[in-house]
Design a protein around this motif. Structure first.
Motif: not given
Length: 165
Positions: A23-31, A107-109, A115-126, A128-130
């Motif tokens: 699953k982790e590898n699949e997520q990385k390959e989405d970019f 930009v992907a979200f 940190i214990g609660y939900a935040r919207t993280e941003e990634h490069c859509a190309t 996947g960089g945080h």
């Protein structure tokens, strides 16, 4: 009998482990741009790798881009995708470059519970960089959003450089 039970428990544990890794590898390959950790480490500085590939955070007020007011475009430091325009940058006082709007589609979200609660993280859509996180405490006169971005995740391309191309 104990050996068979132990073997079944062990194989169940191993199969769960490999599913998580898949699953982790699949997520990385989405970019569109994917590289191995070794390739990223060879191309990025230690701090860029920490932020972009390990979802780290640079120290507040440490980026020269925080107080950059030139006209231009902020690109991904890893893959050079244009992410934010200078016209959408504002001084949030947070210590990180802040924008009220991203370049749509670049930009992907995702949701981050680090940190214990939900935040919207941003990634490069190309690649996947945080990049950072987006909050709802930005300028009310525009979008109301504050894209709080690690400066080390960005490469600034001035308007003057774009005119030469």
């Amino acid at each position: 009998m104990k050996k068979i039970t132990l073997l079944l428990v062990l194989s169940l544990f191993m199969s769960c482990n490999s599913s998580a890794q898949k699953k982790e590898n699949e997520q990385k390959e989405d970019f569109p741009v994917t590289k191995t950790d070794a390739e990223w480490k060879a191309e990025l500085s230690e701090m860029e790798y920490y932020v972009l590939r390990e979802a780290g955070t640079e120290r507040a007020f440490s980026s020269a881009l925080n107080k950059n007011y030139e006209k231009g475009v902020y690109h991904c430091a890893a893959c050079d995708t244009p992410l934010f325009k200078s016209e959408h940058k504002f001084d949030s006082g947070s210590g990180w470059p802040s924008f009220d709007k991203e370049i749509e589609g670049n930009v992907a979200f995702s949701t981050d519970y680090e940190i214990g609660y939900a935040r919207t993280e941003e990634h490069c859509a190309t690649c996947g960089g945080h990049l950072g996180h987006v909050f709802n405490d930005g300028p009310k006169a525009t979008t109301g959003k504050r894209h709080c971005i690690n400066g080390v995740a960005l490469k600034f391309v001035s308007e003057d450089n774009n005119k030469d191309e």
